[in-house]
Structures are given as structure tokens and as C-alpha cells.
Design an enzyme around this catalytic site. Sequence first.
Site, PDB file in Angstrom:
ATOM      1  N   ASN A 115     -18.353  41.977  63.323  1.00  0.00           N
ATOM      2  CA  ASN A 115     -18.355  41.664  64.758  1.00  0.00           C
ATOM      3  C   ASN A 115     -19.785  41.904  65.221  1.00  0.00           C
ATOM      4  O   ASN A 115     -20.213  43.038  65.401  1.00  0.00           O
ATOM      5  CB  ASN A 115     -17.399  42.584  65.525  1.00  0.00           C
ATOM      6  CG  ASN A 115     -15.950  42.288  65.200  1.00  0.00           C
ATOM      7  OD1 ASN A 115     -15.604  41.173  64.818  1.00  0.00           O
ATOM      8  ND2 ASN A 115     -15.092  43.278  65.331  1.00  0.00           N
ATOM      9  N   GLU A 141      -7.888  51.927  57.879  1.00  0.00           N
ATOM     10  CA  GLU A 141      -7.505  51.567  59.247  1.00  0.00           C
ATOM     11  C   GLU A 141      -6.010  51.745  59.500  1.00  0.00           C
ATOM     12  O   GLU A 141      -5.606  52.308  60.504  1.00  0.00           O
ATOM     13  CB  GLU A 141      -7.931  50.119  59.513  1.00  0.00           C
ATOM     14  CG  GLU A 141      -7.510  49.612  60.875  1.00  0.00           C
ATOM     15  CD  GLU A 141      -8.054  48.220  61.168  1.00  0.00           C
ATOM     16  OE1 GLU A 141      -8.839  47.693  60.361  1.00  0.00           O
ATOM     17  OE2 GLU A 141      -7.684  47.666  62.220  1.00  0.00           O
ATOM     18  N   ASP A 148      -3.508  41.851  57.451  1.00  0.00           N
ATOM     19  CA  ASP A 148      -4.663  42.680  57.797  1.00  0.00           C
ATOM     20  C   ASP A 148      -4.558  44.087  57.201  1.00  0.00           C
ATOM     21  O   ASP A 148      -4.394  45.048  57.950  1.00  0.00           O
ATOM     22  CB  ASP A 148      -4.772  42.772  59.334  1.00  0.00           C
ATOM     23  CG  ASP A 148      -6.110  43.321  59.782  1.00  0.00           C
ATOM     24  OD1 ASP A 148      -7.020  43.401  58.959  1.00  0.00           O
ATOM     25  OD2 ASP A 148      -6.230  43.673  60.973  1.00  0.00           O
ATOM     26  N   GLU A 168     -11.127  36.508  66.403  1.00  0.00           N
ATOM     27  CA  GLU A 168     -11.111  37.658  67.320  1.00  0.00           C
ATOM     28  C   GLU A 168     -12.316  37.636  68.260  1.00  0.00           C
ATOM     29  O   GLU A 168     -12.975  38.649  68.487  1.00  0.00           O
ATOM     30  CB  GLU A 168     -11.058  38.965  66.523  1.00  0.00           C
ATOM     31  CG  GLU A 168      -9.809  39.054  65.652  1.00  0.00           C
ATOM     32  CD  GLU A 168      -9.648  40.370  64.911  1.00  0.00           C
ATOM     33  OE1 GLU A 168     -10.662  41.028  64.625  1.00  0.00           O
ATOM     34  OE2 GLU A 168      -8.495  40.725  64.611  1.00  0.00           O
TER      35      GLU A 168
HETATM   36  C1  GCV Z   1     -14.215  44.018  62.233  1.00  0.00           C
HETATM   37  C2  GCV Z   1      -8.945  43.826  62.106  1.00  0.00           C
HETATM   38  C3  GCV Z   1      -9.597  45.079  62.618  1.00  0.00           C
HETATM   39  C4  GCV Z   1     -10.920  44.758  63.312  1.00  0.00           C
HETATM   40  C5  GCV Z   1     -11.827  44.035  62.322  1.00  0.00           C
HETATM   41  C6  GCV Z   1     -11.100  42.780  61.840  1.00  0.00           C
HETATM   42  C7  GCV Z   1     -11.879  42.020  60.793  1.00  0.00           C
HETATM   43  O1  GCV Z   1      -8.553  43.024  63.153  1.00  0.00           O
HETATM   44  O2  GCV Z   1      -8.713  45.739  63.484  1.00  0.00           O
HETATM   45  O3  GCV Z   1     -11.496  45.967  63.728  1.00  0.00           O
HETATM   46  O4  GCV Z   1     -13.036  43.699  62.927  1.00  0.00           O
HETATM   47  O5  GCV Z   1      -9.856  43.147  61.268  1.00  0.00           O
HETATM   48  O6  GCV Z   1     -11.566  42.165  59.626  1.00  0.00           O
HETATM   49  O7  GCV Z   1     -12.775  41.279  61.145  1.00  0.00           O
END
Ligand code: GCV
Length: 697
Positions: free
Chosen positions: A216, A406, A378, A299
Site C-alpha cells: 500500500n 495477521e 487472505d 483495496e
Molecule cells: C497490505 C489484507 C490485509 C491488508 C494488506 C492486504 C494485501 O487485506 O488486511 O493489510 O495490505 O491484505 O495483501 O495487500
Amino acid sequence: MSVTPADPGLAPDIDPAWLPDEALRAVGSRRVRVDGEGPLADTVRAEAAYACERFGGRIVGPGDRPDLLLRLADDSLGGEGGEGGEGGGSGGNGEDCPRHPEGFTLHRTLDRTTVTASAAAPAGLLHGYFHVVRLGEAAFTPAPAATHRPALTPRMLDHWDNVDVHPVMGQVERGYAGGSLFWRDGRPRDEPHRIRAYARLLASCGIDALAVNNVNVHATEARLLTDRLDDVAAIADLLRPYGIRTHLSVSCAAPVLLGGQATADPLDPHVRAWWRETADRVYARIPDFGGFVVKADSEGQPGPFAYGRSHADGANLLADALAPHGGIVHWRAFVYDHRQDWRDRTTDRARAAHDHFAPLDGEFRPNAILQVKHGPIDFQTREPVSPVIGAMPRTRIAVELQATQEYTGQQWHVCALAPMWSQVLRFRPHGEDGPGVAGVAAGDGGGRGGGGGLVAVSNAGADPFWTGHPLAQFNLYAFGRLAWQPDADPASLLDEWIELTFTPNRTADPDRLRAGLRHVVGGSWETYEKYTAPLGVGFMVQPGHHYGPSVDGYEYSPWGTYHFADRDGVGVDRSRATGTGYAAQYGKPWSDTYETPDTCPDELLLFFHHVPYGHVLRSGKTVIQHIYDTHFEGVTEAEAARALWASLKDLVSPARHARVTERYEEQVRCAREWRDQVNSYFLRKSGVPDRHGRRIH
Ligand code: GCV
């Protein structure tokens, strides 16, 4: 150039992880010679000198007979008993192995007193050296000559590190190990000794590539590509002596954000020129730069869809800019609609990557790698293998794992992921006759012209123990080792890690320590699964931070719907016949296997099917009874692991013992919360009592 290796002695605030001085005893007590020139050979020489200084050995010159010789040689197979050893799924043949730039052959035959690691290139010397360290005394006992080379390249870590502190995510997105190793409050962290020590740890378990910033890409991270490039170059300088290439996450909108262009359209000639010039500048500054990582149309990140272009157009734009320099683009397949309506049962997040990418097979450039999360959703505790991995034979595929936990306890819970990763890597998308996932990542079969390797989201940070939970270091170690040798047995890797990290033979009771560690780490994934979401349903976590239970946390949110529990049953119907059709995205035999509850593996049952609570599993238990039982068992197992860890207090360093003890308190508390929330939720929904009459809160 002479390079000083990371010296744990210089950084008393940093845990040595799996490279304590004690792990260097076997090498350090011998006469060692390193023949070879260049920065990597210098690193190996400096490493050996460091070890010898501590344990009374010495570095010897050409006139002296060494006990250990690390040498650059063309004839690294050497005609001494042929080839043996790991193979590592690498499918190596005797001709190719010595030429692999990271491979080496180890000769430890009876009639020779010198153990020799021969490599065709300096990187092989580095990996050969750390291989000998891992073997310890065993390296100096007779064994057939063995050639080792990595099955997968690159073996890469993605750091989801922000340069600025993000208002929600902090310094590291999903980082459970303190601050970033690289960045602090918008600036470089400026702790080179820490980065160097990290590079050393990574090289010692086989990792050879690293992306230094979050996928991101926020405003400041974007600038790493241009006016902040020196900051990246400084990191590259620290990683390079350990054979690790630096990569950068970039934004598709960079031409607009940084280059003053009117558009970021991948087919626009000005945009193409801007990326080419930008890549040229990057390579002028960092000649061995690895390439770009891209999260696009996902996202909220910008991407080619805004211009009506495909993801192949987007990836090829960057691939073309990098190609003259030998760089690669890792283009992520994590693209899905995160603005869903829970009432719409036709939208299935699990389908998205395959829907978007499978039709593009064959359209990507040879230096464009499609980076695919190992599961379709995910990084949940249990997911099937992503159908994209088997669906694109003409595309280079990298498989993405998540070392940062996560959804698996955020480094407060022990959850050793090597068994899960090993299952993923061994899975055969087309049944017994086709390549396994590791083979796809290696580029075996198919016309893709190479594999994309293995990637993990790093779990390391500025925490003195690197990973927050000291036992989570095993996830980092195991990732590197599995990337090198995907068919390695996770239990053997655990033993290897225990020997290096805890050096049991130097404690009063080695067997008790080994047995205790095997127990608390070995089965921890299954334990975690037992007290969290059952039978392949995911996302019963608290929204936002994703820690702790919330059965309906995401059920009615725009990010996707995951369990569809009602008074009669639970699970998502992803069959072709009556559901979302996701099961049909697999090739045979899996499309058939997953299609019906009768053939679907129980551990994935609720991922693929909506079944009544009374559905009987292969264990003979009903789904509802399975939910109750596993949640009670999981908590009991976590409590037992906590007690076992407490009993190891006399055998583990006080600081490490205390940190793990603290984490176990939280793990047990949280496990009980999971048990009580999940069990009472399903009691209330189903109305079916526990057949053992236990109290359900
Ligand atoms: C870096 C999930 C995580 C996000 C992450 C995303 C991704 O949605 O919660 O924090 O963002 O995966 O892999 O890009």
C-alpha cells in the site's frame, strides 16, 4: 572490498535468533580457508574469522591444510562419489547444479581430512558456509558428497513497512514486532547494525531478495522511487554483502503523483517513457536493484482498470522498463471487490483472482511475475490452495505466504506455519501427474520460461526479539528454508531451528529442552485452528485489526461474507451445481473433490459447502459437536503448552523465557474468549446442546 559481518557482540540489544555465537562453535574451532574474490567471498571470510575468534580456530592461507575449505571452483561436482543430498525438489541434474550461482557441493569423504564446499559463484560460498554452520559437528563427519541448490528463486520477503507512521496501520502494516527495521517517522531508521544483522540472519536461512516498503504505497513511500532513492540505496548497501537484492513497492499512479504526467495509462507513450527513464535512474544508483512490487486495483490502490486496461498491460509496462537492466516486476493477483453487498450471494471474493487473471495467461512478459496469495481469500488459518496457481501455465507464478501472523494470533499466539506452508507447497493442482505448487513456483513444466519463486510478508521488526514472540522466529526461519527446499520436512526444520537457536547441548538437560520445544511449537497451528474459526470458514476476527474473535465481525460488511450461519446450518456454498461456482475454478481432480460435501476434505468443508449442523464428519461427529469439542480441546492444549513452557525455565535464557511467558498469558486468555464466543454463538444459532453437557458461556 572488505566487509565486516554483523557482529552480535556489537548489538547487545538484539537477540541473535538462530545465529548465537554458540551455533558457530563447530566452524569456529577449526582451521578455515576461503578461496574466492569479491564482496560475497569477503563476507564469508569475515564470518569465518568472527567464528574462529570466538572458538579458537584460525583462518589459514594457501600453504596450510584447512579443516574446512570454501572455494570457488568450476569443477564443484568434483568426482568424489557423485551427487547426493537434498535435491530439494529442485530436480537438479549433475550438470546444472554446479553452475547454479547459489548452489554448492559439499565433500566430506572418509579419505579426506578437509571438508570442502565448492561453489561456482560467490553466492554459493555464502550458502555453503551457512549450510556447514547448520550442520555443526556433523559437517565434519564422513558422508557422501552432496550438491545443494535452491529449488526456488527469488526467495523474497515483502516488508509492509510504511515510511511515515500511518494513522491507522502505524509504522508497519500488520506488523507485530515493533517498529520498522528501515523507517521511523518518515525518515530512515538509521540503525545500520540492525539491518546488517537482519541480512545475516536472512542469508543464513536462504533468503535472497527483499522489498523495503509497503505494497500500500502512500505519499512518502511513493517518493522512494525518485527523490528518496538514496534511502533505498543505503538499505541496498547493507543487504548486498549478504547476497540479498533490494526491491521496491511502487504505485501505478507514480507518473501522475511524481512525474507530473496527465495520466498513468499503461499504454500512453509518455507514461511508458517516464517509467523507462525512472527505472534507468534507479539502476544508475542501485545497479543490482531487484525490481518492483505492485498492488494495483486492490483495496483502494490505483491500477490499470481506471484506464480500461488489463492487468497484463499494467504489469508489462513496468516489466518493459525494467527489462534492459535484468529487473523483474512482481505483480500481485490480490484483486477483488471490497465494496460488496452481503445480500448478494453471487459475489464471491474467493473467485476474484481467478476471474481477473486466468484469462490473461500467456500475456505477461517473461520478466513479469504474478504474485499469488497461497489461498483464494487472505491468509486465513485454513484455506484451500488458490486455483490461480494451477491455472496459468504460461505465466511465471510466485506464491505469496504471510509470515506476519495477521489472522493467526499476531505473534501473541504461538502458531508455527511451516506445516501449513509445506502442505501448500506439496499440493498438486492437477493431481498426481502434474507439478506441485512448489514446481509451479520453480517454473517446472509449462511454457512460462521460469518460475516466480516464493514470497512472504515479513514478521520482523525493530523488536529486540525481531518477531515480537520469540517463538515466531521459527516462521521466518522456516520460510527461508522451505523456499530453498520446499520438500523439507517441517518437523526436521523445527529440530534444526531448535538446535541453532537454543543450542540444547550446552544446557543441563538437552532432551527435556528439545522435547518441550517440539511440543509447544510443533502442533501449534492445529491448536490455534481448534479454538478459532472451524472447518475452513475464515474471518471470524474483529474487523480492522483482525485480532481476537468476532463471529459476525465481517459477516455483514462490504469486504466479503464468510460463514452464512443461520439456525439450520453454516458454511458457504461454493459448488458449481448450487453455489458460487468457485469449486469449478480448479482443474481435475480437485473440481470434483471439492464439489460435494461427501468428497470435500472435512477441514475445508465449510469453505466449500453450507451444511446442516447435524452433518456427520468422517470422525463420526456432527459439525456442531465438532465445533464444541475442538474449541474445548484447543484451550486445553494452549493451557498445557503454557505449563510446559513454564517447566523449561531453567533451560532458556531469562529474557526469552519471560517474553514467551507473557505472551502465553495472553494466548490462553484469548483462546478462552474464542472458545466462549464461538461455542455460545453456535449454541444460540443451532439450539443443539453439547452432548457432554459442558458449560457454554
Ligand atoms: C497490505 C489484507 C490485509 C491488508 C494488506 C492486504 C494485501 O487485506 O488486511 O493489510 O495490505 O491484505 O495483501 O495487500
